[in-house]
Design a protein around this motif. Structure first.
Motif, PDB file in Angstrom:
ATOM      1  N   GLU A 187      48.360  32.447  26.527  1.00  0.00           N
ATOM      2  CA  GLU A 187      48.937  33.613  27.206  1.00  0.00           C
ATOM      3  C   GLU A 187      49.006  34.816  26.258  1.00  0.00           C
ATOM      4  O   GLU A 187      48.612  35.936  26.630  1.00  0.00           O
ATOM      5  N   LEU A 188      49.501  34.571  25.046  1.00  0.00           N
ATOM      6  CA  LEU A 188      49.618  35.671  24.088  1.00  0.00           C
ATOM      7  C   LEU A 188      48.254  36.161  23.631  1.00  0.00           C
ATOM      8  O   LEU A 188      48.051  37.357  23.383  1.00  0.00           O
ATOM      9  N   TRP A 189      47.302  35.240  23.527  1.00  0.00           N
ATOM     10  CA  TRP A 189      45.947  35.643  23.112  1.00  0.00           C
ATOM     11  C   TRP A 189      45.311  36.564  24.150  1.00  0.00           C
ATOM     12  O   TRP A 189      44.614  37.524  23.798  1.00  0.00           O
ATOM     13  N   GLN A 190      45.547  36.266  25.432  1.00  0.00           N
ATOM     14  CA  GLN A 190      45.001  37.107  26.487  1.00  0.00           C
ATOM     15  C   GLN A 190      45.535  38.545  26.362  1.00  0.00           C
ATOM     16  O   GLN A 190      44.782  39.518  26.484  1.00  0.00           O
ATOM     17  N   ARG A 191      46.820  38.672  26.089  1.00  0.00           N
ATOM     18  CA  ARG A 191      47.397  40.013  25.906  1.00  0.00           C
ATOM     19  C   ARG A 191      46.801  40.712  24.678  1.00  0.00           C
ATOM     20  O   ARG A 191      46.395  41.865  24.729  1.00  0.00           O
ATOM     21  N   PHE A 192      46.785  39.961  23.590  1.00  0.00           N
ATOM     22  CA  PHE A 192      46.317  40.519  22.322  1.00  0.00           C
ATOM     23  C   PHE A 192      44.844  40.927  22.415  1.00  0.00           C
ATOM     24  O   PHE A 192      44.455  42.043  22.037  1.00  0.00           O
ATOM     25  N   ASP A 193      44.027  40.028  22.971  1.00  0.00           N
ATOM     26  CA  ASP A 193      42.584  40.284  23.044  1.00  0.00           C
ATOM     27  C   ASP A 193      42.276  41.422  24.019  1.00  0.00           C
ATOM     28  O   ASP A 193      41.377  42.234  23.778  1.00  0.00           O
ATOM     29  N   LYS A 194      43.037  41.490  25.127  1.00  0.00           N
ATOM     30  CA  LYS A 194      42.817  42.558  26.112  1.00  0.00           C
ATOM     31  C   LYS A 194      43.086  43.930  25.486  1.00  0.00           C
ATOM     32  O   LYS A 194      42.306  44.878  25.689  1.00  0.00           O
ATOM     33  N   ALA A 195      44.151  44.020  24.712  1.00  0.00           N
ATOM     34  CA  ALA A 195      44.470  45.290  24.058  1.00  0.00           C
ATOM     35  C   ALA A 195      43.398  45.664  23.044  1.00  0.00           C
ATOM     36  O   ALA A 195      42.994  46.829  22.945  1.00  0.00           O
ATOM     37  N   ARG A 196      42.935  44.697  22.256  1.00  0.00           N
ATOM     38  CA  ARG A 196      41.892  44.966  21.271  1.00  0.00           C
ATOM     39  C   ARG A 196      40.612  45.447  21.940  1.00  0.00           C
ATOM     40  O   ARG A 196      39.962  46.403  21.500  1.00  0.00           O
ATOM     41  N   LYS A 197      40.244  44.786  23.032  1.00  0.00           N
ATOM     42  CA  LYS A 197      39.028  45.171  23.738  1.00  0.00           C
ATOM     43  C   LYS A 197      39.157  46.565  24.347  1.00  0.00           C
ATOM     44  O   LYS A 197      38.181  47.337  24.352  1.00  0.00           O
ATOM     45  N   ALA A 198      40.354  46.899  24.865  1.00  0.00           N
ATOM     46  CA  ALA A 198      40.557  48.238  25.442  1.00  0.00           C
ATOM     47  C   ALA A 198      40.390  49.307  24.362  1.00  0.00           C
ATOM     48  O   ALA A 198      39.747  50.341  24.578  1.00  0.00           O
ATOM     49  N   PHE A 199      40.964  49.055  23.185  1.00  0.00           N
ATOM     50  CA  PHE A 199      40.814  50.013  22.084  1.00  0.00           C
ATOM     51  C   PHE A 199      39.352  50.136  21.664  1.00  0.00           C
ATOM     52  O   PHE A 199      38.834  51.244  21.487  1.00  0.00           O
ATOM     53  N   ASN A 200      38.684  49.007  21.489  1.00  0.00           N
ATOM     54  CA  ASN A 200      37.279  49.034  21.057  1.00  0.00           C
ATOM     55  C   ASN A 200      36.390  49.742  22.077  1.00  0.00           C
ATOM     56  O   ASN A 200      35.466  50.481  21.706  1.00  0.00           O
ATOM     57  N   ALA A 201      36.666  49.516  23.365  1.00  0.00           N
ATOM     58  CA  ALA A 201      35.861  50.173  24.405  1.00  0.00           C
ATOM     59  C   ALA A 201      36.066  51.695  24.352  1.00  0.00           C
ATOM     60  O   ALA A 201      35.105  52.473  24.443  1.00  0.00           O
ATOM     61  N   ALA A 202      37.340  52.121  24.195  1.00  0.00           N
ATOM     62  CA  ALA A 202      37.615  53.558  24.113  1.00  0.00           C
ATOM     63  C   ALA A 202      36.977  54.154  22.865  1.00  0.00           C
ATOM     64  O   ALA A 202      36.443  55.265  22.891  1.00  0.00           O
ATOM     65  N   ARG A 203      37.012  53.401  21.780  1.00  0.00           N
ATOM     66  CA  ARG A 203      36.408  53.909  20.541  1.00  0.00           C
ATOM     67  C   ARG A 203      34.902  54.041  20.703  1.00  0.00           C
ATOM     68  O   ARG A 203      34.313  55.047  20.284  1.00  0.00           O
ATOM     69  N   GLU A 204      34.270  53.067  21.285  1.00  0.00           N
ATOM     70  CA  GLU A 204      32.821  53.140  21.493  1.00  0.00           C
ATOM     71  C   GLU A 204      32.461  54.303  22.403  1.00  0.00           C
ATOM     72  O   GLU A 204      31.476  55.015  22.170  1.00  0.00           O
ATOM     73  N   GLU A 205      33.278  54.519  23.446  1.00  0.00           N
ATOM     74  CA  GLU A 205      33.023  55.636  24.357  1.00  0.00           C
ATOM     75  C   GLU A 205      33.173  56.971  23.621  1.00  0.00           C
ATOM     76  O   GLU A 205      32.367  57.889  23.807  1.00  0.00           O
ATOM     77  N   ASP A 206      34.190  57.066  22.774  1.00  0.00           N
ATOM     78  CA  ASP A 206      34.396  58.300  22.013  1.00  0.00           C
ATOM     79  C   ASP A 206      33.264  58.513  21.010  1.00  0.00           C
ATOM     80  O   ASP A 206      32.820  59.642  20.812  1.00  0.00           O
ATOM     81  N   TYR A 207      32.821  57.433  20.382  1.00  0.00           N
ATOM     82  CA  TYR A 207      31.696  57.553  19.446  1.00  0.00           C
ATOM     83  C   TYR A 207      30.442  58.043  20.164  1.00  0.00           C
ATOM     84  O   TYR A 207      29.658  58.827  19.610  1.00  0.00           O
ATOM     85  N   ALA A 208      30.260  57.568  21.409  1.00  0.00           N
ATOM     86  CA  ALA A 208      29.095  58.021  22.174  1.00  0.00           C
ATOM     87  C   ALA A 208      29.197  59.524  22.474  1.00  0.00           C
ATOM     88  O   ALA A 208      28.216  60.267  22.346  1.00  0.00           O
ATOM     89  N   ARG A 209      30.419  59.967  22.862  1.00  0.00           N
ATOM     90  CA  ARG A 209      30.620  61.405  23.093  1.00  0.00           C
ATOM     91  C   ARG A 209      30.417  62.188  21.798  1.00  0.00           C
ATOM     92  O   ARG A 209      29.841  63.274  21.801  1.00  0.00           O
ATOM     93  N   LEU A 210      30.885  61.604  20.717  1.00  0.00           N
ATOM     94  CA  LEU A 210      30.750  62.271  19.424  1.00  0.00           C
ATOM     95  C   LEU A 210      29.279  62.419  19.038  1.00  0.00           C
ATOM     96  O   LEU A 210      28.865  63.466  18.522  1.00  0.00           O
ATOM     97  N   GLU A 211      28.504  61.395  19.279  1.00  0.00           N
ATOM     98  CA  GLU A 211      27.074  61.472  18.974  1.00  0.00           C
ATOM     99  C   GLU A 211      26.399  62.566  19.795  1.00  0.00           C
ATOM    100  O   GLU A 211      25.560  63.313  19.297  1.00  0.00           O
ATOM    101  N   GLN A 212      26.790  62.654  21.060  1.00  0.00           N
ATOM    102  CA  GLN A 212      26.219  63.702  21.917  1.00  0.00           C
ATOM    103  C   GLN A 212      26.635  65.086  21.407  1.00  0.00           C
ATOM    104  O   GLN A 212      25.813  66.011  21.347  1.00  0.00           O
ATOM    105  N   ALA A 213      27.920  65.210  21.031  1.00  0.00           N
ATOM    106  CA  ALA A 213      28.402  66.498  20.510  1.00  0.00           C
ATOM    107  C   ALA A 213      27.696  66.850  19.212  1.00  0.00           C
ATOM    108  O   ALA A 213      27.379  68.020  18.958  1.00  0.00           O
ATOM    109  N   ARG A 214      27.438  65.861  18.375  1.00  0.00           N
ATOM    110  CA  ARG A 214      26.739  66.123  17.116  1.00  0.00           C
ATOM    111  C   ARG A 214      25.311  66.596  17.364  1.00  0.00           C
ATOM    112  O   ARG A 214      24.812  67.480  16.668  1.00  0.00           O
TER     113      ARG A 214
END
Length: 411
Positions: A156-183
């Motif tokens: 149960e705790l792993w599901q919470r922990f892993d879901k939060a990590r994945k949400a952060f990583n997904a947002a970071r990857e999306e921001d990196y993609a925007r950053l690459e386009q801006a660059r």
């Protein structure tokens, strides 16, 4: 581990039995240990194994080992000997210590994992990508080191922990993609600015102040647009900055040369104007108001107008100094002229007063002659007195005419 423990238990049992047998041999030469003594020795060995398992705190294997040891304990015969009860309390205390430590460890692991899951959920929305990613890696190490809190709670705790990590990583990857386009967009914009800078850097030796100011403003606008263009990849950004700087440099070199020459000309003009200020002060201090001095004063103005601009800070100051010195001469000249004029007026008025007094005297003389003529006899030199009267009257008219002429000039 279970096999090793079985082997050790067997060895311990044999050693205990041998010890009992040796004691019996000492007391009674050929007596073998009793079954009770043998089983007590076996129970002693089981206690030692249980205590060792409790001390190792291997929750995964320890629980199975304790169950096996308990099964073995129950397989032994019950002798109802007090020593059996004492050994059972010892064995059971080891088991209780193991399970209590396991429960405490699981509770501690649960608290740590709950805290890690809550922290991960808080950090899921963070945009401090580098710092948060490093913390996420640290938290994963802490999660692994926290141990287990039970299969269900772990999951149960792993599901919470892993879901939060994945949400952060997904947002970071999306921001990196925007950053690459801006660059990429920044790179294209800065390449265009480099070309514009090359064209804007072209200057002309015929430029006046207005053209230089306009060109300087264009360079400032280019710099402002460069800052607004954003940041390209580091390698591209550094390369383009060098190209942009090199493209603008010819303008700055020409601008520097222009203003350096302008500054030299202004310094020359300032020195010449200071000399004119000194000359005007000397002229004003000389109290010489001759025609030659007056012409020199007029010439100062002509010479001043021929000099160039002396710079924004000095030009007005020097003009004030020059004008003050020059006006000092003209003020003194006017005062001198007014004094002379006043002196002339006074002399003129004195001349009028003198003439008017003479007219009065002559008039009195003429009046007396006229009275004498009125009372004269033929023998009293009438003709002579008449001539004298006419002369005095003529002189009075002449002096009156002079007075009127002087008054007209005075007015």
């Amino acid at each position: 581990m279970a096999l090793d423990q079985d082997s050790e238990a067997a060895k311990a049992a044999e050693a205990s039995a041998q010890k009992t047998a040796d004691g019996a041999t000492t007391g009674m030469a050929d007596a073998a240990p009793s079954p009770l003594e043998q089983e007590l020795a076996r129970r002693e060995a089981l206690c030692e194994q249980a205590e060792r398992v409790a001390g190792e705190k291997d929750w995964h294997h320890g629980s199975a080992d304790l169950r096996r040891l308990a099964d073995e304990w129950r397989s032994l015969r019950r002798w109802h000997d007090p020593r059996e009860d004492a050994l059972w309390k010892r064995f059971d205390a080891a088991r209780e210590a193991f399970y209590q430590a396991r429960d405490d460890a699981r509770d501690d692991a649960r608290k740590k994992k709950e805290a890690l899951a809550a922290e991960a959920e808080r950090l899921a929305g963070s945009t401090s990508w580098k710092q948060t990613a490093a913390r996420m890696r640290e938290m994963m190490d802490e999660w692994k080191a926290a141990g287990t809190c039970g299969h269900e709670a772990d999951e149960e705790l792993w599901q919470r922990f892993d879901k939060a990590r994945k949400a952060f990583n997904a947002a970071r990857e999306e921001d990196y993609a925007r950053l690459e386009q801006a660059r990429a967009q920044a790179k294209a914009a800065k390449e265009r600015l480099v070309e514009e800078a090359r064209k804007a850097a072209v200057t002309s030796p015929d430029w006046k102040g207005q053209e230089w100011r306009a060109a300087s403003q264009r360079m400032k606008d280019l710099m402002a647009r460069w800052k607004e263009a954003g940041v390209a990849d580091r390698a591209d950004n550094d390369r383009l900055w060098e190209e942009f700087t090199a493209a603008r440099q010819p303008f700055f070199d020409a601008q520097h040369a222009h203003y350096e020459a302008l500054e030299a000309a202004q310094k020359k003009a300032a020195d010449a104007k200071r000399a004119l200020v000194d000359e005007a002060r000397a002229l004003a201090a000389a109290d010489d108001f001759s025609r030659e001095a007056t012409e020199r004063a007029k010439d100062l103005d002509r010479r001043w107008k021929q000099l160039g601009f002396a710079g924004r800070e000095l030009n007005d100051t020097l003009w004030e100094e020059f004008n003050t010195a020059k006006e000092g001469f003209w003020d003194k000249k006017r005062a001198f002229g007014e004094a002379r004029h006043e002196e002339w007026r006074q002399r003129t008025q004195d001349a009028i007063v003198r003439r008017q007094k003479r007219i009065s005297d002559l008039q009195q003389q003429a009046d007396r002659l006229q009275e004498r003529l009125n009372n004269a006899y033929a023998t009293d030199h009438v003709e002579e007195m008449q001539d004298r009267l006419e002369q005095k009257l003529d002189l009075i008219d002449k002096i009156k005419a002079e007075v009127e002429d002087i008054k007209s000039r005075l007015d």
